[in-house]
Design a protein around this motif. Structure first.
Motif, mmCIF file in Angstrom:
data_model
loop_
_atom_site.group_PDB
_atom_site.id
_atom_site.type_symbol
_atom_site.label_atom_id
_atom_site.label_comp_id
_atom_site.label_asym_id
_atom_site.label_seq_id
_atom_site.Cartn_x
_atom_site.Cartn_y
_atom_site.Cartn_z
ATOM 1 N N MET A 1 87.361 -0.693 61.220
ATOM 2 C CA MET A 1 86.846 0.145 59.956
ATOM 3 C C MET A 1 85.769 -0.608 59.235
ATOM 4 O O MET A 1 85.781 -1.560 58.880
ATOM 5 N N SER A 2 84.731 0.170 59.045
ATOM 6 C CA SER A 2 83.414 -0.514 58.332
ATOM 7 C C SER A 2 83.686 -0.467 56.659
ATOM 8 O O SER A 2 84.335 0.080 56.229
ATOM 9 N N ASP A 3 83.051 -1.567 56.395
ATOM 10 C CA ASP A 3 83.227 -1.649 54.897
ATOM 11 C C ASP A 3 82.327 -0.592 53.813
ATOM 12 O O ASP A 3 81.335 -0.145 54.424
ATOM 13 N N ILE A 4 83.155 -0.121 53.004
ATOM 14 C CA ILE A 4 82.526 0.908 52.041
ATOM 15 C C ILE A 4 82.018 0.142 50.619
ATOM 16 O O ILE A 4 81.112 0.691 50.270
ATOM 17 N N PHE A 5 82.949 -0.501 50.237
ATOM 18 C CA PHE A 5 82.838 -1.127 48.889
ATOM 19 C C PHE A 5 82.549 -2.626 48.816
ATOM 20 O O PHE A 5 82.085 -2.873 47.607
ATOM 21 N N VAL A 6 82.623 -3.324 49.803
ATOM 22 C CA VAL A 6 82.262 -4.849 49.697
ATOM 23 C C VAL A 6 81.032 -5.182 48.780
ATOM 24 O O VAL A 6 81.050 -5.809 48.063
ATOM 25 N N GLU A 7 79.917 -4.492 49.436
ATOM 26 C CA GLU A 7 78.607 -4.888 48.726
ATOM 27 C C GLU A 7 78.482 -4.599 47.197
ATOM 28 O O GLU A 7 77.864 -5.267 46.312
ATOM 29 N N LYS A 8 79.042 -3.342 46.731
ATOM 30 C CA LYS A 8 79.067 -3.094 45.176
ATOM 31 C C LYS A 8 80.054 -4.034 44.682
ATOM 32 O O LYS A 8 79.613 -4.191 43.709
ATOM 33 N N PHE A 9 81.161 -4.147 45.130
ATOM 34 C CA PHE A 9 82.024 -5.371 44.488
ATOM 35 C C PHE A 9 81.156 -6.515 44.341
ATOM 36 O O PHE A 9 81.287 -7.219 43.222
ATOM 37 N N ARG A 10 80.651 -7.150 45.562
ATOM 38 C CA ARG A 10 79.930 -8.402 45.313
ATOM 39 C C ARG A 10 78.745 -8.219 44.237
ATOM 40 O O ARG A 10 78.511 -9.158 43.478
ATOM 41 N N GLY A 11 78.145 -7.149 44.017
ATOM 42 C CA GLY A 11 77.158 -6.856 43.293
ATOM 43 C C GLY A 11 77.591 -7.222 41.692
ATOM 44 O O GLY A 11 76.855 -7.242 40.861
ATOM 45 N N LEU A 12 78.993 -7.250 41.523
ATOM 46 C CA LEU A 12 79.400 -7.454 40.046
ATOM 47 C C LEU A 12 79.213 -8.661 39.456
ATOM 48 O O LEU A 12 79.117 -8.975 38.269
ATOM 49 N N VAL A 13 78.878 -9.765 40.544
ATOM 50 C CA VAL A 13 78.783 -11.040 40.002
ATOM 51 C C VAL A 13 77.555 -11.294 39.576
ATOM 52 O O VAL A 13 77.335 -11.692 38.243
ATOM 53 N N PRO A 14 76.293 -10.906 40.274
ATOM 54 C CA PRO A 14 74.971 -11.059 39.485
ATOM 55 C C PRO A 14 75.008 -10.024 38.253
ATOM 56 O O PRO A 14 74.321 -10.476 37.060
ATOM 57 N N LEU A 15 75.593 -9.031 38.214
ATOM 58 C CA LEU A 15 75.286 -7.842 37.080
ATOM 59 C C LEU A 15 76.029 -8.519 35.990
ATOM 60 O O LEU A 15 75.589 -8.500 34.981
ATOM 61 N N TYR A 16 77.363 -8.922 35.939
ATOM 62 C CA TYR A 16 78.177 -9.563 34.711
ATOM 63 C C TYR A 16 78.023 -11.011 34.634
ATOM 64 O O TYR A 16 78.056 -11.557 33.439
ATOM 65 N N LEU A 17 77.859 -11.682 35.722
ATOM 66 C CA LEU A 17 77.964 -13.528 35.655
ATOM 67 C C LEU A 17 76.672 -14.107 35.648
ATOM 68 O O LEU A 17 76.360 -15.179 35.487
ATOM 69 N N GLU A 18 75.523 -13.253 35.836
ATOM 70 C CA GLU A 18 74.144 -13.499 36.005
ATOM 71 C C GLU A 18 74.046 -14.807 36.978
ATOM 72 O O GLU A 18 73.158 -15.667 36.605
ATOM 73 N N GLU A 19 74.672 -14.551 38.180
ATOM 74 C CA GLU A 19 74.442 -15.748 39.013
ATOM 75 C C GLU A 19 74.767 -14.768 40.372
ATOM 76 O O GLU A 19 75.359 -14.142 40.532
ATOM 77 N N PRO A 20 74.209 -15.455 41.573
ATOM 78 C CA PRO A 20 74.331 -14.787 42.620
ATOM 79 C C PRO A 20 75.771 -14.987 43.408
ATOM 80 O O PRO A 20 76.506 -15.951 42.932
ATOM 81 N N TRP A 21 76.255 -13.769 44.027
ATOM 82 C CA TRP A 21 77.395 -13.990 44.697
ATOM 83 C C TRP A 21 77.621 -14.961 45.651
ATOM 84 O O TRP A 21 76.358 -15.104 46.292
ATOM 85 N N GLN A 22 78.671 -15.740 45.870
ATOM 86 C CA GLN A 22 78.613 -16.571 46.870
ATOM 87 C C GLN A 22 79.898 -16.517 47.572
ATOM 88 O O GLN A 22 81.131 -15.986 47.295
ATOM 89 N N GLU A 23 79.921 -16.888 48.819
ATOM 90 C CA GLU A 23 81.224 -16.628 49.683
ATOM 91 C C GLU A 23 82.325 -16.949 49.095
ATOM 92 O O GLU A 23 83.430 -16.369 49.321
ATOM 93 N N ALA A 24 82.425 -18.139 48.214
ATOM 94 C CA ALA A 24 83.426 -18.619 47.722
ATOM 95 C C ALA A 24 84.329 -17.669 46.527
ATOM 96 O O ALA A 24 85.277 -17.965 46.240
ATOM 97 N N ASP A 25 83.402 -16.806 46.339
ATOM 98 C CA ASP A 25 84.168 -15.865 45.335
ATOM 99 C C ASP A 25 84.984 -14.951 45.752
ATOM 100 O O ASP A 25 85.920 -14.393 45.072
ATOM 101 N N GLY A 26 85.073 -14.637 47.164
ATOM 102 C CA GLY A 26 85.915 -13.813 47.729
ATOM 103 C C GLY A 26 86.917 -14.577 48.575
ATOM 104 O O GLY A 26 87.175 -15.816 48.599
ATOM 105 N N ILE A 27 87.761 -13.883 49.231
ATOM 106 C CA ILE A 27 88.759 -14.341 50.220
ATOM 107 C C ILE A 27 88.469 -14.025 51.674
ATOM 108 O O ILE A 27 88.087 -12.902 51.724
#
Length: 141
Positions: A1-27
């Motif tokens: 199954m391909s990802d539908i939401f992952v990139e949008k969810f990752r985009g919340l880090v720079p949007l609200y935390l003003e820093e780039p998403w990092q692999e450590a942010d996820g599981i």
């Protein structure tokens, strides 16, 4: 199954935390799958992808309300529970019989009465709306 939401969810880090998403942010996807398999429950794609993208990002996972860690996910009253407020007055979930729907509707339980109310939005809509409210509420004051 391909990802539908992952990139949008990752985009919340720079949007609200003003820093780039990092692999450590996820599981890690395999670690997450192992946890869910051990629980023996079906978790909708949107919730899986949210946890994969942001499950270790405390600033988002604990922004006003508390998203549950994957190990804490449980089914109660026929709902897959995933979020609660700090006073534990309300719990959010999605109907367990709709766990095969990629992005199911979110429901809120009043823990004092046990009554469930339809939030009238899918999991992804709920997450984006809730975080927008949490992080932009101060700007409206």
């Amino acid at each position: 199954m391909s990802d539908i939401f992952v990139e949008k969810f990752r985009g919340l880090v720079p949007l609200y935390l003003e820093e780039p998403w990092q692999e450590a942010d996820g599981i890690d996807r395999d670690d997450l799958a192992a946890i869910i398999d051990e629980l023996g429950i079906t978790v909708p794609q949107a919730l899986r992808e949210f946890l994969h993208a942001l499950g270790n990002c405390e600033e988002i996972m604990e922004a006003y309300y508390y998203f549950w860690d994957p190990e804490e996910l449980e089914i109660e009253d026929g709902y897959l529970l995933f979020l609660e407020d700090e006073d534990e007055a309300y719990t959010w979930g999605m109907r367990a019989d709709q766990a095969d729907v990629p992005d199911p509707i979110v429901w809120r339980r009043n823990n004092a009465t046990g009554a469930w109310i339809n939030e009238e939005g899918t999991f992804s809509e709920f997450v984006f709306d809730m975080l927008d409210w949490v992080f932009n509420d101060d700007e409206d004051d």
